[in-house]
Design an enzyme around this catalytic site. Structure first.
Site, mmCIF file in Angstrom:
data_model
loop_
_atom_site.group_PDB
_atom_site.id
_atom_site.type_symbol
_atom_site.label_atom_id
_atom_site.label_comp_id
_atom_site.label_asym_id
_atom_site.label_seq_id
_atom_site.Cartn_x
_atom_site.Cartn_y
_atom_site.Cartn_z
ATOM 1 N N GLY A 29 0.819 -1.207 0.000
ATOM 2 C CA GLY A 29 0.000 0.000 0.000
ATOM 3 C C GLY A 29 0.850 1.252 0.000
ATOM 4 O O GLY A 29 2.064 1.174 -0.193
ATOM 5 N N ASN A 30 0.221 2.401 0.176
ATOM 6 C CA ASN A 30 0.966 3.663 0.256
ATOM 7 C C ASN A 30 0.348 4.562 1.326
ATOM 8 O O ASN A 30 -0.640 4.196 1.962
ATOM 9 C CB ASN A 30 1.028 4.341 -1.119
ATOM 10 C CG ASN A 30 -0.347 4.728 -1.627
ATOM 11 O OD1 ASN A 30 -1.019 5.581 -1.054
ATOM 12 N ND2 ASN A 30 -0.784 4.075 -2.707
ATOM 13 N N ARG A 31 0.917 5.736 1.523
ATOM 14 C CA ARG A 31 0.557 6.586 2.661
ATOM 15 C C ARG A 31 -0.654 7.490 2.429
ATOM 16 O O ARG A 31 -0.975 8.324 3.268
ATOM 17 C CB ARG A 31 1.755 7.460 3.061
ATOM 18 C CG ARG A 31 2.930 6.660 3.550
ATOM 19 C CD ARG A 31 4.065 7.579 4.005
ATOM 20 N NE ARG A 31 5.255 6.820 4.354
ATOM 21 C CZ ARG A 31 5.418 6.180 5.508
ATOM 22 N NH1 ARG A 31 4.474 6.217 6.421
ATOM 23 N NH2 ARG A 31 6.518 5.508 5.734
ATOM 24 N N SER A 32 -1.306 7.367 1.304
ATOM 25 C CA SER A 32 -2.461 8.230 1.045
ATOM 26 C C SER A 32 -3.601 7.934 2.024
ATOM 27 O O SER A 32 -3.927 6.783 2.279
ATOM 28 C CB SER A 32 -2.950 8.010 -0.385
ATOM 29 O OG SER A 32 -4.151 8.709 -0.591
#
Ligand code: C5P
Length: 223
Positions: A29-32
């Site tokens: 995943g990512n930090r959004s």
């Protein structure tokens, strides 16, 4: 005070990050967090638009009156976006879509083993690029989150993806980017104009983006 400038318009907003499963319990995943996209959706609703928010996993409350479509992976987001696109007038892609996904999703939990573990990734579809190819009457707005060469990368994306506007932010800057309540953006239009905004709330930035879109709608109507 703002009126109902977007009454009769359908606005499609994507928000949050996509997650890409590795096995039944793990994902990339990512930090959004979805903050920027949710703020845009709320502003568009406030201006009288019909708003569809296509969101990756996010803990944020859905703004009142906004239709939410929840997705996890980039491919699910693509399917949802393509379904809504033909009837949309304005598309704002604030989602942080994963560029890659694990090539193999294990059916069972991957067990730890001695030594290194190599993960093979394959490319996800670029949704916004596809929309740029399909674009008819729609106004398309993209985002560019970069940690360097923000302006050059943003302009290149605007052209490559056939966008009307791109909103660029330097995610390495303090108080701008992932998870923060505020952001600092530059907006580029396809005709070469550029606006550099100071640090402000994501909600205010959402309003500014919509102001530019409305201006463009007016120009399109006039001729
Ligand atoms: O990943 P990139 O920096 O090119 O993303 C720029 C814009 O393209 C963003 O608006 C993002 O939502 C969109 N995008 C997309 N599909 C992808 C990657 C990015 O729609 N696979």
């Amino acid at each position: 005070a703002k009126g109902k400038e977007l009454a009769g318009k359908k606005v499609l907003v994507t928000a949050g990050g996509t997650i890409e499963p590795l096995d039944p319990v793990r994902y990339l995943g990512n930090r959004s967090t979805g903050r920027m996209g949710y703020a845009i959706a709320q502003q568009a609703k406030g201006r009288g638009a019909e708003v569809v928010l296509i969101s990756g996993p996010s803990a944020l409350p859905v703004p009142d009156g906004v239709r939410i479509v929840r997705v996890e992976t980039a491919r699910q987001m693509r399917d949802a976006v393509l379904r809504e696109f033909p009837t949309a007038d304005i598309v704002i892609k604030a989602a942080a879509v994963a560029d890659y996904r694990p090539k193999i999703v294990a059916a069972d939990k991957i067990k730890k083993q001695d030594g290194e573990f190599t993960l093979v990734l394959e490319r996800n579809p670029d949704i916004l690029y596809e929309l740029g190819q399909k674009k008819a009457h729609q106004i398309l707005v993209g985002f560019a989150a970069e940690t360097q060469h923000v302006e050059d990368y943003a302009k290149a994306k605007l052209a490559k993806k056939n966008l009307d506007f791109i909103v660029a932010n330097d995610v390495s800057e303090k108080d701008a980017g992932f998870g923060t309540e505020t952001n600092r953006v530059k907006i580029f239009a396809r005709d070469g104009r550029m606006w550099d905004y100071p640090l402000m709330s994501k909600s205010a930035i959402g309003g500014i983006i919509l102001d530019h879109v409305q201006e463009q709608l007016k120009d399109d109507t006039v001729g």
